[in-house]
Write an enzyme that holds these catalytic residues in place. Structure first.
Site, short mmCIF file in Angstrom:
data_model
loop_
_atom_site.label_atom_id
_atom_site.label_comp_id
_atom_site.label_asym_id
_atom_site.label_seq_id
_atom_site.Cartn_x
_atom_site.Cartn_y
_atom_site.Cartn_z
CD GLU A 1 -3.26 -0.34 2.14
OE1 GLU A 1 -4.11 -1.17 2.00
OE2 GLU A 1 -3.16 0.77 2.96
CG HIS B 1 7.50 -30.31 1.50
ND1 HIS B 1 7.80 -31.30 1.24
CD2 HIS B 1 7.90 -29.61 2.63
CE1 HIS B 1 8.92 -31.56 1.97
NE2 HIS B 1 9.05 -30.74 2.90
CE LYS C 1 -11.13 2.46 2.98
NZ LYS C 1 -10.79 3.41 4.12
O1 PA5 Z 1 -3.37 1.73 5.74
C1 PA5 Z 1 -4.18 1.89 5.72
O2 PA5 Z 1 -4.45 3.41 5.89
C2 PA5 Z 1 -5.54 1.25 5.31
O3 PA5 Z 1 -5.19 -0.07 4.86
C3 PA5 Z 1 -6.55 1.28 6.28
O4 PA5 Z 1 -6.29 0.80 7.69
C4 PA5 Z 1 -7.66 0.42 5.92
O5 PA5 Z 1 -8.29 0.81 4.73
C5 PA5 Z 1 -8.92 1.01 7.02
O6 PA5 Z 1 -9.20 2.10 7.19
P1 PA5 Z 1 -9.80 2.61 8.42
O7 PA5 Z 1 -8.99 2.44 9.44
O8 PA5 Z 1 -9.96 4.02 8.22
O9 PA5 Z 1 -11.12 2.10 8.39
#
Ligand code: PA5
Length: 463
Positions: free
Chosen positions: A290, A319, A433
């Site tokens: 990410e 394996h 989203k």
């Molecule tokens: O690292 C990030 O920002 C994302 O993976 C969020 O943790 C994830 O989308 C969840 O978002 P939120 O904590 O706002 O619900």
């Protein structure tokens, strides 16, 4: 003091050959860019990268410990409702520090942990059927306070709780972790009188494991959060001023960058030779993917950057995956996670001495076998010209896990500088989203819904 160490020998051309191995010159040439990248990251420490200073947040730690103490013995289960950075860190902590069987027989007074980071109706439906809400504490975790998956789970379990224990009592079963002011979850927490912890400004989801996002559930299930923070603090000290060659976070970042850009190895495999560390690899996969996986560079150019993280577990994947790793395309490099001292020694009984192919195992230990398999795989991959490094944990405890978490967070932040991308946003996730909001008919997203529907093929190709 036990500190984790890096062995980078097998990354270099004299050992793994020039095809994929690093050469000394390119490695040394990363010293100055690494120094600059670290300075650029640290300069934001008090500003928008406050996760860097989480190891020193002692006030928050005390607040968490006080809350955990106040609910001790009251719940059989702690359930995390949260996804991505709001769930992966805690799952990694649980597997590493409480071990894989903790929930079979939790220590006295400690609850079991469930991380429900999906909205698959079978996962949630089955949980609704099996779990006793009257004995459960729900930790709703969302930095933004509006993520559809988490909020829908919250609505479902809130209703179940109210039906089970009543509207007034249900609030005692919910603890929220979210932004200090922004977001629907904060508004709801205020309205319902839920106990609430804060994800501080400057702490994004995937960099939040050392904030209340990870520390609160960790404390609830008996994990030594003080040890975690001390370990992270130790790594912070170790990396803050150290020169490139002595700085594990800078070396991790530079190696990743060089192997992808100069040696065309886009796949980064974290190969955990520890069952307990397997979910750390999952946590790191999100952090890396990410943060660095970006279409646009910071200068506005189109870059489509980013390594592809892959997780493997030794010996299990010997394996399954190792055939590919050994003989498949030259597109991968490997980070072994190794543990020097296991908590257990398991001896293999002597038997069948007359069958040499089995008898040789008798009297040896699983510790020896596990180490031999790990070292053997490493030697074989090295011989096959596959660059690899090893991160060694003296043992798996809160202190070493804290070190690892902090080291990899800092490494990824520095990688952002090398790759020239913003490591702290996630426009691709946001796009998904928004599309989900639109398709679910959320107010304000009608235009997006029309756009998506207009773009859908009128005829489907199915078989
Ligand atoms: O690292 C990030 O920002 C994302 O993976 C969020 O943790 C994830 O989308 C969840 O978002 P939120 O904590 O706002 O619900």
């Amino acid at each position: 003091m036990d500190q984790i160490s890096l062995d980078i020998t097998n990354l270099f051309a004299p050992i793994v050959g020039p095809r994929a191995g690093l050469n000394e010159e390119e490695f040394k040439a990363m010293a100055e860019p690494s120094r600059q990248a670290l300075a650029a990251v640290q300069e934001r420490r008090e500003r928008d990268l406050r996760w860097l200073a989480l190891p020193q947040a002692e006030g928050v730690r005390d607040e968490i410990l006080t809350y955990a103490d106040s609910v001790k013995g009251q719940f059989d289960n702690v359930v995390i409702l949260g996804i991505g950075g709001s769930g992966l860190g805690m799952r990694a902590l649980q597997t590493a520090l409480n071990g894989p069987y903790h929930d079979l027989e939790p220590q006295a007074g400690l609850p079991r942990l469930f991380v429900l980071d999906n909205v698959d109706p079978d996962l949630i439906g089955e949980f609704l059927e099996t779990n006793d809400p009257a004995r459960t504490l729900f930790n709703v975790i969302s930095k933004s306070g509006g993520t559809a998956e988490t909020m829908s789970q919250f609505l479902i379990f809130r209703q179940q709780l109210i039906e089970a224990v009543g509207a007034e009592e249900h609030a005692r079963h919910v603890v929220v972790t979210t932004d200090a002011e922004r977001g629907f979850l904060r508004e709801i927490a205020d309205r319902e009188g839920y106990c609430a912890f804060t994800v501080p400004d400057g702490v994004g989801g995937r960099f939040s494991v050392l904030s209340p996002v990870g520390l609160l559930p960790a404390a609830l299930v008996g994990i030594d959060i003080e040890g975690l923070l001390k370990g992270a603090d130790h790594m912070d000290e170790r990396c803050r001023g150290a020169e490139f060659m002595d700085n594990p976070a800078l070396v991790c970042a530079a190696v990743q960058y060089l192997l992808q850009t100069n040696h065309d190895l886009p796949i980064a495999v974290t190969f955990s030779y520890s069952h307990r560390l397997r979910d750390l690899a999952d946590w790191y996969a999100q952090l890396l993917a990410e943060s660095i996986g970006k279409r646009q560079g910071r200068d506005g150019s189109t870059v489509h950057a980013g390594p592809t993280p892959v997780r493997a577990v030794g010996v299990t994947d010997q394996h399954s995956q190792v055939q590919l790793y050994m003989e498949g395309p030259f597109d991968k490099w490997f980070t072994f996670l190794a543990v020097e001292q296991s908590d257990h020694t398991v001896t293999i009984p002597e038997a069948y001495g007359d069958i040499p192919g089995v008898g040789y195992l008798g009297g040896r230990t699983l510790n020896e076998l596990f180490a031999a398999e790990r070292d053997g795989t490493r030697v074989a991959l090295t011989d096959a010209g596959r660059p690899n490094m090893t991160v060694s944990f003296p043992r798996v405890d809160a202190h070493t896990i804290g070190q690892y978490l902090y080291m990899m967070e800092l490494a990824v932040a520095v990688m952002g500088e090398h790759y020239g991308v913003d490591a702290f946003d996630q426009p691709g996730v946001e796009a998904g989203k928004v599309a989900a909001y639109a398709l679910m008919g959320r107010e304000g997203f009608a235009e997006e819904k029309t756009r998506i529907e207009a773009g859908m093929p009128t005829e489907r190709r199915t078989l």
